[in-house]
Design a protein around this motif. Structure first.
Motif, PDB file in Angstrom:
ATOM      1  N   GLY A  90      59.763 -46.252  15.994  1.00 47.82           N
ATOM      2  CA  GLY A  90      59.941 -45.500  17.232  1.00 47.82           C
ATOM      3  C   GLY A  90      59.676 -44.012  17.083  1.00 47.82           C
ATOM      4  N   PRO A  91      60.343 -43.328  16.135  1.00 52.48           N
ATOM      5  CA  PRO A  91      60.081 -41.889  15.958  1.00 52.48           C
ATOM      6  C   PRO A  91      58.620 -41.591  15.640  1.00 52.48           C
ATOM      7  CG  PRO A  91      62.099 -42.516  14.838  1.00 52.48           C
ATOM      8  CD  PRO A  91      61.446 -43.786  15.280  1.00 52.48           C
ATOM      9  N   GLN A  92      57.989 -42.434  14.846  1.00 50.12           N
ATOM     10  CA  GLN A  92      56.583 -42.216  14.519  1.00 50.12           C
ATOM     11  C   GLN A  92      55.695 -42.406  15.743  1.00 50.12           C
ATOM     12  OE1 GLN A  92      55.864 -44.918  11.249  1.00 50.12           O
ATOM     13  NE2 GLN A  92      56.592 -43.441   9.723  1.00 50.12           N
ATOM     14  N   LEU A  93      56.061 -43.344  16.616  1.00 54.82           N
ATOM     15  CA  LEU A  93      55.295 -43.559  17.842  1.00 54.82           C
ATOM     16  C   LEU A  93      55.425 -42.373  18.792  1.00 54.82           C
ATOM     17  CD1 LEU A  93      55.981 -47.334  18.573  1.00 54.82           C
ATOM     18  CD2 LEU A  93      53.758 -46.295  18.105  1.00 54.82           C
ATOM     19  N   VAL A  94      56.611 -41.783  18.864  1.00 55.56           N
ATOM     20  CA  VAL A  94      56.795 -40.598  19.703  1.00 55.56           C
ATOM     21  C   VAL A  94      55.882 -39.477  19.221  1.00 55.56           C
ATOM     22  CG1 VAL A  94      58.403 -38.795  20.427  1.00 55.56           C
ATOM     23  CG2 VAL A  94      59.159 -41.176  20.346  1.00 55.56           C
ATOM     24  N   THR A  95      55.863 -39.266  17.897  1.00 61.45           N
ATOM     25  CA  THR A  95      55.013 -38.222  17.334  1.00 61.45           C
ATOM     26  C   THR A  95      53.539 -38.496  17.607  1.00 61.45           C
ATOM     27  OG1 THR A  95      56.588 -37.720  15.566  1.00 61.45           O
ATOM     28  CG2 THR A  95      54.297 -37.100  15.185  1.00 61.45           C
ATOM     29  N   ALA A  96      53.105 -39.733  17.367  1.00 58.21           N
ATOM     30  CA  ALA A  96      51.700 -40.082  17.579  1.00 58.21           C
ATOM     31  C   ALA A  96      51.301 -39.919  19.039  1.00 58.21           C
ATOM     32  CB  ALA A  96      51.449 -41.514  17.109  1.00 58.21           C
ATOM     33  N   THR A  97      52.181 -40.350  19.943  1.00 60.27           N
ATOM     34  CA  THR A  97      51.891 -40.244  21.373  1.00 60.27           C
ATOM     35  C   THR A  97      51.750 -38.791  21.797  1.00 60.27           C
ATOM     36  OG1 THR A  97      53.144 -42.298  21.787  1.00 60.27           O
ATOM     37  CG2 THR A  97      52.699 -40.863  23.681  1.00 60.27           C
ATOM     38  N   ALA A  98      52.680 -37.949  21.370  1.00 52.57           N
ATOM     39  CA  ALA A  98      52.642 -36.528  21.739  1.00 52.57           C
ATOM     40  C   ALA A  98      51.443 -35.826  21.119  1.00 52.57           C
ATOM     41  CB  ALA A  98      53.943 -35.845  21.309  1.00 52.57           C
ATOM     42  N   LEU A  99      51.135 -36.146  19.867  1.00 47.37           N
ATOM     43  CA  LEU A  99      50.036 -35.480  19.176  1.00 47.37           C
ATOM     44  C   LEU A  99      48.693 -35.778  19.832  1.00 47.37           C
ATOM     45  CD1 LEU A  99      49.072 -33.785  16.763  1.00 47.37           C
ATOM     46  CD2 LEU A  99      48.860 -35.930  15.473  1.00 47.37           C
ATOM     47  N   VAL A 100      48.431 -37.044  20.111  1.00 45.73           N
ATOM     48  CA  VAL A 100      47.162 -37.425  20.737  1.00 45.73           C
ATOM     49  C   VAL A 100      47.050 -36.787  22.124  1.00 45.73           C
ATOM     50  CG1 VAL A 100      45.813 -39.348  21.657  1.00 45.73           C
ATOM     51  CG2 VAL A 100      46.935 -39.563  19.427  1.00 45.73           C
ATOM     52  N   ALA A 101      48.142 -36.824  22.888  1.00 50.08           N
ATOM     53  CA  ALA A 101      48.122 -36.228  24.228  1.00 50.08           C
ATOM     54  C   ALA A 101      47.849 -34.731  24.147  1.00 50.08           C
ATOM     55  CB  ALA A 101      49.452 -36.487  24.939  1.00 50.08           C
ATOM     56  N   ALA A 102      48.475 -34.052  23.187  1.00 47.65           N
ATOM     57  CA  ALA A 102      48.302 -32.605  23.053  1.00 47.65           C
ATOM     58  C   ALA A 102      46.862 -32.253  22.696  1.00 47.65           C
ATOM     59  CB  ALA A 102      49.262 -32.060  21.996  1.00 47.65           C
ATOM     60  N   VAL A 103      46.349 -32.886  21.653  1.00 46.26           N
ATOM     61  CA  VAL A 103      45.017 -32.548  21.157  1.00 46.26           C
ATOM     62  C   VAL A 103      43.930 -32.880  22.180  1.00 46.26           C
ATOM     63  CG1 VAL A 103      43.275 -33.060  19.409  1.00 46.26           C
ATOM     64  CG2 VAL A 103      45.663 -32.765  18.735  1.00 46.26           C
ATOM     65  N   MET A 104      43.960 -34.085  22.725  1.00 46.52           N
ATOM     66  CA  MET A 104      42.884 -34.510  23.613  1.00 46.52           C
ATOM     67  C   MET A 104      42.947 -33.822  24.976  1.00 46.52           C
ATOM     68  SD  MET A 104      41.235 -36.183  21.505  1.00 46.52           S
ATOM     69  CE  MET A 104      39.879 -36.281  22.678  1.00 46.52           C
ATOM     70  N   THR A 105      44.143 -33.457  25.435  1.00 52.09           N
ATOM     71  CA  THR A 105      44.236 -32.724  26.695  1.00 52.09           C
ATOM     72  C   THR A 105      43.673 -31.317  26.542  1.00 52.09           C
ATOM     73  OG1 THR A 105      46.181 -34.003  27.397  1.00 52.09           O
ATOM     74  CG2 THR A 105      45.809 -31.892  28.487  1.00 52.09           C
ATOM     75  N   VAL A 106      43.945 -30.689  25.401  1.00 50.54           N
ATOM     76  CA  VAL A 106      43.372 -29.368  25.134  1.00 50.54           C
ATOM     77  C   VAL A 106      41.847 -29.467  25.025  1.00 50.54           C
ATOM     78  CG1 VAL A 106      43.171 -27.545  23.400  1.00 50.54           C
ATOM     79  CG2 VAL A 106      45.421 -28.391  24.069  1.00 50.54           C
ATOM     80  N   ALA A 281      62.210 -33.074  14.014  1.00 49.93           N
ATOM     81  CA  ALA A 281      61.007 -32.953  13.197  1.00 49.93           C
ATOM     82  C   ALA A 281      60.060 -34.110  13.487  1.00 49.93           C
ATOM     83  CB  ALA A 281      61.366 -32.932  11.716  1.00 49.93           C
ATOM     84  N   PRO A 282      58.770 -33.829  13.684  1.00 54.42           N
ATOM     85  CA  PRO A 282      57.802 -34.908  13.935  1.00 54.42           C
ATOM     86  C   PRO A 282      57.549 -35.733  12.679  1.00 54.42           C
ATOM     87  CG  PRO A 282      56.668 -32.801  13.766  1.00 54.42           C
ATOM     88  CD  PRO A 282      58.132 -32.499  13.741  1.00 54.42           C
ATOM     89  N   ASP A 283      57.267 -37.000  12.889  1.00 52.06           N
ATOM     90  CA  ASP A 283      56.975 -37.925  11.781  1.00 52.06           C
ATOM     91  C   ASP A 283      55.552 -38.442  11.973  1.00 52.06           C
ATOM     92  OD1 ASP A 283      56.758 -39.975   9.937  1.00 52.06           O
ATOM     93  OD2 ASP A 283      58.773 -40.752  10.280  1.00 52.06           O
ATOM     94  N   PHE A 284      54.648 -38.013  11.097  1.00 48.69           N
ATOM     95  CA  PHE A 284      53.227 -38.356  11.238  1.00 48.69           C
ATOM     96  C   PHE A 284      52.831 -39.594  10.443  1.00 48.69           C
ATOM     97  CE2 PHE A 284      53.601 -33.745  11.856  1.00 48.69           C
ATOM     98  CZ  PHE A 284      53.005 -33.603  13.107  1.00 48.69           C
ATOM     99  N   GLY A 285      53.774 -40.470  10.160  1.00 52.86           N
ATOM    100  CA  GLY A 285      53.524 -41.610   9.270  1.00 52.86           C
ATOM    101  C   GLY A 285      52.491 -42.604   9.760  1.00 52.86           C
ATOM    102  N   LEU A 286      52.247 -42.659  11.077  1.00 53.92           N
ATOM    103  CA  LEU A 286      51.308 -43.668  11.609  1.00 53.92           C
ATOM    104  C   LEU A 286      49.869 -43.174  11.678  1.00 53.92           C
ATOM    105  CD1 LEU A 286      53.307 -45.305  14.564  1.00 53.92           C
ATOM    106  CD2 LEU A 286      52.701 -46.335  12.364  1.00 53.92           C
ATOM    107  N   LEU A 287      49.645 -41.893  11.472  1.00 50.25           N
ATOM    108  CA  LEU A 287      48.289 -41.367  11.584  1.00 50.25           C
ATOM    109  C   LEU A 287      47.366 -41.973  10.535  1.00 50.25           C
ATOM    110  CD1 LEU A 287      49.783 -39.289  13.376  1.00 50.25           C
ATOM    111  CD2 LEU A 287      48.239 -37.551  12.471  1.00 50.25           C
ATOM    112  N   GLY A 288      46.245 -42.482  10.996  1.00 53.03           N
ATOM    113  CA  GLY A 288      45.252 -43.070  10.098  1.00 53.03           C
ATOM    114  C   GLY A 288      45.569 -44.481   9.663  1.00 53.03           C
TER     115      GLY A 288
END
Length: 502
Positions: A90-106, A281-288
């Motif tokens: 769950g925490p890793q999914l929150v981080t992944a969701t926010a990160l993708v939304a942030a980067v791609m929206t910018v 703190a964000p958890d980037f464990g799911l990236l890649g």
């Protein structure tokens, strides 16, 4: 015709009048004080009739109306298990969701210059959770999403995706916008609990008012107050109407939640309670964590083709409907009804699907909730920078970002639904060959809870009616091909049975 004096030129007073002084050469002077700055010129903020205040308010409004995805996407993906019984964190999914939304929206803001925000697509995440994962591992499922995104990029580069959008008649584009308006208004009513499905009811009315046929409970009252506040502010043409409504209604919800005896489940996914900790703190464990070709070892090629086709079709036309609807509402379509910078916009959207799969956040796509920002006056990609920046902040302030309950955000969707609905006046209802497809497009979207289904129904009806009237040649060949694909999409169950892949 005499030359029009430059309004920015210095003036020279005479005894009788004030007349423009001769303009020096551009090399001789610095830019006039009133000249738009570099940021303004890059995003065409003034040229599109906007200003920084509107863009910032619009960026905030869009973020708050779609911040629910930070809660909903982890719940949908985290509640499912893959073929081997594994769950995503769950925490890793929150981080992944926010990160993708942030980067791609910018990226959309900088490259597409449209007030479009992107995040994990609803419906697409359900396909990943409940159709892909049970057949393979999570990395394999996310690898298929990456493949789907790459295919979309190929369609964009070859010009096919843009050509399809340009081949759609203007009245159908308007019908898509109206259908989206009804769809997101319906989402608002449902998310707030104003409209609910009757439990276990199969032979009568499928939905009802409130949970029991009447309105009850504090959360629904908060929603009703939010709707009244929003429409009152809109009627008075108040600046920041939607954003003001979201903030005020959220504060009301927090106060009510503190003083009233309300079960947490009554609010839905987000309880408007002041969080114990504001920083996480964000958890980037799911990236890649994806496997590009792992799925081919788990299931047959035909099954993979059908799965990717389902993802591709849903992503393709949800994006098309959203982009057309948002830009039309913003008044950014050109005289031919075309979206500005469409090629770049679609390429960025395809890249977002790739990024979503690569981060295990599911396919990311353009969000129809961007119309909330448009309703606040956003007209450029600068608003997307604001929205993307807020998603970046949400990486660290997730508890605070998710304090807004659906009952406080949903009134914005209802208001925007009204704004989009106004476009129905542009459709010629006297011409059945366009009126009937337009009606089906508008009706099927909310009734099936899918933008894709509405577009498909309209396309199929349009080409069939043209053929019946003996005017098949008037239909662009791309529309014929698209309608054929939608026919397969709607008949996917018997197709799977014929191919023996059930």
């Amino acid at each position: 015709m005499p030359d029009t004096p430059d309004p920015a030129a210095p003036v020279r007073k005479t005894e009788d009048a004030v007349v423009p002084a001769p303009s020096p050469s551009p090399e001789a002077v610095a830019p006039a004080p009133g000249r738009p700055g570099a940021v303004d010129r890059y995003f065409s903020i003034s040229a599109r009739g906007s200003d920084f205040g509107r863009e910032i308010r619009g960026g905030f409004a869009t973020f708050f109306t779609m911040a629910y995805i930070l809660v909903l996407n982890p719940i949908i993906l985290g509640s499912a298990e893959d073929k081997f019984g594994n769950h995503l964190s769950g925490p890793q999914l929150v981080t992944a969701t926010a990160l993708v939304a942030a980067v791609m929206t910018v990226v959309m803001g900088l490259g597409g210059n449209l007030p479009l925000a992107l995040a994990a697509g609803l419906g697409l995440n359900a396909v990943a959770a409940f159709q892909l994962a049970p057949l393979m591992s999570w990395p394999d499922a996310m690898g298929l999403i990456v493949i789907e995104g790459l295919l979309i990029c190929v369609l964009v580069v070859t010009g096919l995706r843009e050509a399809i959008m340009h081949a759609i008649p203007a009245p159908l584009k308007q019908a898509i916008s109206v259908g989206i308006g009804l769809f997101i208004a319906f989402i608002g009513f449902v998310d707030a609990g104003f409209v609910t499905r009757i439990p276990g009811e199969t032979g009568s009315v499928p939905v009802q008012l409130g949970a029991t046929g009447q309105l009850s409970g504090w959360p629904v009252l908060v929603f009703c107050l939010g709707v009244l506040l929003t429409v009152a502010l809109l009627a008075r043409k108040a600046k920041g109407a939607i954003l003001i409504s979201i903030v005020v209604t959220t504060v009301v919800a927090v106060v009510i939640n503190e003083i009233a005896d309300i079960a947490p489940t009554a609010w839905g996914l987000t309880v408007p309670a002041v969080p114990a900790d504001l920083v996480a703190a964000p958890d980037f464990g799911l990236l890649g964590s994806f496997s590009l070709f792992g799925a081919f070892q788990q299931v047959g090629v035909v099954t993979i083709v059908l799965l990717v086709f389902t993802l591709l079709l849903s992503d393709f036309f949800d994006t098309m409907g959203t982009v057309v609807g948002v830009t039309h509402e913003a008044g950014l379509l050109d005289q031919d009804g075309k979206v500005p910078n469409l090629g770049r916009v679609l390429l960025i959207d395809g890249a977002a699907a790739v990024a979503g799969g690569a981060a295990s956040a599911s396919s990311a796509t353009s969000y129809v909730e961007s119309t909330a920002g448009v309703g606040e006056g956003a007209r450029t990609g600068f608003a997307s920078l604001v929205t993307g920046g807020l998603f970046a902040v949400a990486l660290f302030l997730t508890p605070l970002a998710t304090i807004v309950p659906s009952q406080a955000a949903a009134p914005a969707l209802v208001a925007v639904g009204f704004m989009l609905m106004a476009q129905v006046r542009h459709i010629d209802w006297e011409k059945y060959e366009i009126a009937i497809p337009a009606f089906l497009t508008i009706a099927v979207m909310p009734f099936t809870y899918s933008i894709t289904n509405g577009i498909g129904a309209g396309f199929v009806a349009y080409v069939v009616i043209k053929a019946v009237l003996g005017r098949a040649r008037e239909v662009h060949w791309l529309l014929w091909g698209t309608a054929a694909l939608f026919a397969v999409y709607f008949a996917i169950d018997p197709v799977e049975q014929l191919l023996g892949v059930r």
